[in-house]
Scaffold this motif. Structure first.
Motif, PDB file in Angstrom:
ATOM      1  N   ASP A 169       0.854  -1.188   0.000  1.00 52.84           N
ATOM      2  CA  ASP A 169       0.000   0.000   0.000  1.00 52.84           C
ATOM      3  C   ASP A 169       0.892   1.240   0.000  1.00 52.84           C
ATOM      4  OD1 ASP A 169      -1.994  -1.842   0.289  1.00 52.84           O
ATOM      5  OD2 ASP A 169      -2.540  -1.267   2.336  1.00 52.84           O
ATOM      6  N   PHE A 170       0.487   2.250  -0.730  1.00 54.84           N
ATOM      7  CA  PHE A 170       1.242   3.498  -0.675  1.00 54.84           C
ATOM      8  C   PHE A 170       0.327   4.687  -0.926  1.00 54.84           C
ATOM      9  CE2 PHE A 170       1.662   2.206  -5.142  1.00 54.84           C
ATOM     10  CZ  PHE A 170       1.420   3.386  -5.829  1.00 54.84           C
ATOM     11  N   ILE A 171       0.837   5.863  -0.577  1.00 54.39           N
ATOM     12  CA  ILE A 171       0.091   7.118  -0.696  1.00 54.39           C
ATOM     13  C   ILE A 171       0.946   8.096  -1.489  1.00 54.39           C
ATOM     14  CG2 ILE A 171      -0.964   9.030   0.589  1.00 54.39           C
ATOM     15  CD1 ILE A 171      -0.949   7.039   3.042  1.00 54.39           C
ATOM     16  N   VAL A 172       0.340   8.801  -2.423  1.00 52.45           N
ATOM     17  CA  VAL A 172       1.018   9.897  -3.117  1.00 52.45           C
ATOM     18  C   VAL A 172       0.130  11.137  -3.006  1.00 52.45           C
ATOM     19  CG1 VAL A 172       2.436   8.546  -4.703  1.00 52.45           C
ATOM     20  CG2 VAL A 172       0.087   9.059  -5.323  1.00 52.45           C
ATOM     21  N   ALA A 173       0.761  12.287  -2.910  1.00 52.25           N
ATOM     22  CA  ALA A 173       0.015  13.534  -2.716  1.00 52.25           C
ATOM     23  C   ALA A 173       0.700  14.660  -3.479  1.00 52.25           C
ATOM     24  CB  ALA A 173      -0.091  13.883  -1.241  1.00 52.25           C
ATOM     25  N   SER A 174      -0.105  15.636  -3.886  1.00 45.34           N
ATOM     26  CA  SER A 174       0.427  16.767  -4.636  1.00 45.34           C
ATOM     27  C   SER A 174      -0.558  17.925  -4.551  1.00 45.34           C
ATOM     28  CB  SER A 174       0.651  16.378  -6.102  1.00 45.34           C
ATOM     29  OG  SER A 174       1.048  17.489  -6.879  1.00 45.34           O
ATOM     30  N   THR A 175      -0.052  19.129  -4.760  1.00 51.35           N
ATOM     31  CA  THR A 175      -0.915  20.301  -4.894  1.00 51.35           C
ATOM     32  C   THR A 175      -0.703  20.904  -6.275  1.00 51.35           C
ATOM     33  OG1 THR A 175       0.797  21.660  -3.838  1.00 51.35           O
ATOM     34  CG2 THR A 175      -1.009  20.876  -2.446  1.00 51.35           C
ATOM     35  N   ALA A 176      -1.757  21.465  -6.822  1.00 51.03           N
ATOM     36  CA  ALA A 176      -1.713  22.044  -8.163  1.00 51.03           C
ATOM     37  C   ALA A 176      -2.480  23.357  -8.162  1.00 51.03           C
ATOM     38  CB  ALA A 176      -2.293  21.072  -9.191  1.00 51.03           C
ATOM     39  N   LYS A 177      -2.383  24.068  -9.287  1.00 52.13           N
ATOM     40  CA  LYS A 177      -3.099  25.336  -9.476  1.00 52.13           C
ATOM     41  C   LYS A 177      -2.805  26.310  -8.335  1.00 52.13           C
ATOM     42  CE  LYS A 177      -6.914  23.603 -12.333  1.00 52.13           C
ATOM     43  NZ  LYS A 177      -8.382  23.531 -12.490  1.00 52.13           N
ATOM     44  N   ASP A 178      -1.520  26.663  -8.237  1.00 53.89           N
ATOM     45  CA  ASP A 178      -1.085  27.625  -7.216  1.00 53.89           C
ATOM     46  C   ASP A 178      -1.427  27.152  -5.808  1.00 53.89           C
ATOM     47  OD1 ASP A 178      -0.136  29.322  -9.229  1.00 53.89           O
ATOM     48  OD2 ASP A 178      -2.109  30.267  -9.443  1.00 53.89           O
ATOM     49  N   THR A 180      -3.886  25.561  -4.643  1.00 60.84           N
ATOM     50  CA  THR A 180      -5.296  25.648  -4.216  1.00 60.84           C
ATOM     51  C   THR A 180      -6.039  24.341  -4.441  1.00 60.84           C
ATOM     52  OG1 THR A 180      -5.993  26.486  -6.381  1.00 60.84           O
ATOM     53  CG2 THR A 180      -5.353  28.118  -4.719  1.00 60.84           C
ATOM     54  N   LEU A 181      -5.383  23.362  -5.071  1.00 63.71           N
ATOM     55  CA  LEU A 181      -6.020  22.084  -5.369  1.00 63.71           C
ATOM     56  C   LEU A 181      -5.145  20.973  -4.783  1.00 63.71           C
ATOM     57  CD1 LEU A 181      -8.639  21.489  -7.016  1.00 63.71           C
ATOM     58  CD2 LEU A 181      -7.137  20.777  -8.888  1.00 63.71           C
ATOM     59  N   LEU A 182      -5.702  20.220  -3.854  1.00 63.22           N
ATOM     60  CA  LEU A 182      -4.987  19.105  -3.238  1.00 63.22           C
ATOM     61  C   LEU A 182      -5.416  17.800  -3.891  1.00 63.22           C
ATOM     62  CD1 LEU A 182      -3.265  17.761  -0.951  1.00 63.22           C
ATOM     63  CD2 LEU A 182      -5.366  17.778   0.433  1.00 63.22           C
ATOM     64  N   GLU A 183      -4.454  16.989  -4.276  1.00 58.39           N
ATOM     65  CA  GLU A 183      -4.740  15.671  -4.843  1.00 58.39           C
ATOM     66  C   GLU A 183      -4.032  14.609  -4.007  1.00 58.39           C
ATOM     67  OE1 GLU A 183      -4.907  15.012  -9.159  1.00 58.39           O
ATOM     68  OE2 GLU A 183      -4.140  17.065  -9.361  1.00 58.39           O
ATOM     69  N   ILE A 184      -4.758  13.569  -3.663  1.00 59.09           N
ATOM     70  CA  ILE A 184      -4.209  12.441  -2.907  1.00 59.09           C
ATOM     71  C   ILE A 184      -4.693  11.155  -3.563  1.00 59.09           C
ATOM     72  CG2 ILE A 184      -4.169  11.221  -0.700  1.00 59.09           C
ATOM     73  CD1 ILE A 184      -4.652  13.858   0.702  1.00 59.09           C
ATOM     74  N   ALA A 185      -3.778  10.214  -3.743  1.00 56.48           N
ATOM     75  CA  ALA A 185      -4.133   8.887  -4.240  1.00 56.48           C
ATOM     76  C   ALA A 185      -3.654   7.847  -3.239  1.00 56.48           C
ATOM     77  CB  ALA A 185      -3.509   8.628  -5.606  1.00 56.48           C
ATOM     78  N   VAL A 186      -4.530   6.930  -2.887  1.00 59.14           N
ATOM     79  CA  VAL A 186      -4.199   5.792  -2.030  1.00 59.14           C
ATOM     80  C   VAL A 186      -4.279   4.552  -2.907  1.00 59.14           C
ATOM     81  CG1 VAL A 186      -4.809   4.477   0.027  1.00 59.14           C
ATOM     82  CG2 VAL A 186      -5.113   6.962   0.003  1.00 59.14           C
ATOM     83  N   VAL A 187      -3.188   3.788  -2.953  1.00 60.24           N
ATOM     84  CA  VAL A 187      -3.073   2.667  -3.890  1.00 60.24           C
ATOM     85  C   VAL A 187      -2.752   1.398  -3.116  1.00 60.24           C
ATOM     86  CG1 VAL A 187      -1.917   1.801  -5.961  1.00 60.24           C
ATOM     87  CG2 VAL A 187      -2.233   4.274  -5.650  1.00 60.24           C
TER      88      VAL A 187
END
Length: 365
Positions: A169-178, A180-187
């Protein structure tokens, strides 16, 4: 066999010294000869009239060799130890017990097998172990949550099956658009333990590069295409992808064969399943289509993402596992008595599966 033929064969078979010169870098040659010299000193202490050292001291030298040497150097060291042990056994008129000889033989075979396995994996000597540590740290770094506005918090917990160093299991995370947008994926990669950990190392780097580099709706299809391109025998993974607008609290959840997210509504204290299941797991079909589910995190709300290791148990229905997880979240998260680690402890699942959990909080006003 004629003398000329014998000399020809001897020329083809390198001596230990020649093998060392051609096959080992300078540091390995120095370490090998240093450990060989140490075995000579240890052997002298063993056969000394006052019994300065036991026969088992040679096993300590072998262990040092397994930690420091590559396969070539380890073969030379073990060969020297075998010769020295036989010479001491003969010289002391069989005073070595059969048990001592057996232990020496087992240790030589076991440590050579260990060195051979590390050679196959490309993990040679002490630097190989450091490389594994570095890979594990890089996997953890991919799941590090970026800096968020003061009203947002993300709490995560990740535990490997049977306390292994690597998890499927792993987690990746990132922010985009200055930011203001948080993205998280759990795999959740198929399998568990070291075999799944190797695949998760590769996928976490690839998925971490995809996350935030493309529109959110394209992430899971791109991850699916990447996984299909690997052509692994056991090459599927489940994933859930969350996108949150940090200005408004609106979120989008898309899933590929993954358990559904759970939202905690602070106003009512109610827990609600965000039913995003619909698409198959990654790596199974081409042209993956995921329909996102939308919602909004109001101040005080939280959203929970997790893997099936938290809800699956032999002989029990998955829905019961989700109810058990929601009960732990209600006791701990809703009452602010604990976070992700506390929920993992509260669910009390077995140690035989990888487990990951992410809590996305929007603080109350």
């Amino acid at each position: 066999m004629g003398t000329g033929r014998f000399e020809e064969l001897r020329a083809r078979v390198p001596s230990p010294a020649g093998w060392l010169r051609r096959g080992l870098p300078m540091s390995q040659k120095a370490l090998t000869w240093g450990l060989v010299l140490l075995t000579v000193v240890a052997s002298a202490a063993i056969v000394a009239p006052w019994d300065w050292a036991p026969v088992s001291v040679l096993i300590l030298v072998q262990l040092l060799g397994a930690f420091l040497l590559r396969l070539r150097g380890m073969v030379v060291l073990c060969a020297v130890i075998v010769v020295e042990t036989l010479a001491m056994a003969i010289g002391r008129n069989g005073s070595f017990s059969p048990g001592e000889m057996l232990v020496q033989g087992i240790s030589v075979v076991a440590l050579l097998a260990f060195a051979f396995q590390r050679e196959r994996l490309g993990l040679q000597g002490a630097p190989g172990g450091l490389m594994l540590v570095d890979l594990r740290d890089r996997l953890a770094a991919h799941g590090r949550i970026p800096r968020l506005p003061h009203s947002w918090r993300v709490d995560s917990a990740l535990r490997a099956a049977n306390a292994e160093a690597f998890s499927g299991d792993f987690i990746v995370a990132s922010t985009a658009k200055d930011e203001t947008l948080l993205e998280i994926a759990v795999v959740d990669v198929s399998g568990k333990g070291q075999a799944a950990g190797v695949r998760s190392l590769l996928l976490s780097g690839a998925f971490g590069g995809l996350l935030g580099a493309m529109p959110p709706e394209e992430f899971l299809p791109a991850a699916n295409d990447y996984l299909l391109a690997q052509d692994w025998d056991e090459g599927f993974a489940t994933a859930i992808h969350l996108t949150v607008d940090l200005r408004t609290g609106e979120f989008w959840v898309a899933s590929a064969g993954h358990p559904p997210a759970v939202q905690l509504h602070a106003g009512s204290g109610r827990l609600e399943i965000v039913n995003s299941i619909g698409a198959p797991a990654l790596g199974i079909v081409r042209d993956l289509r995921c329909a996102p589910v939308t919602g909004r995190l109001a101040p005080g709300d939280a959203l929970m993402l997790y893997t099936d290791g938290l809800i699956e148990a032999p002989g029990h229905d998955v829905s019961m596992g989700i109810d058990r997880l929601m009960g732990a979240a209600e006791r701990l998260v809703a009452t602010r008595r604990g976070g992700a680690e506390a929920v993992l402890d509260g669910v009390r699942t077995g140690e035989g599966d990888d487990r990951a959990l992410v809590l996305v909080h929007r603080d109350p006003l």
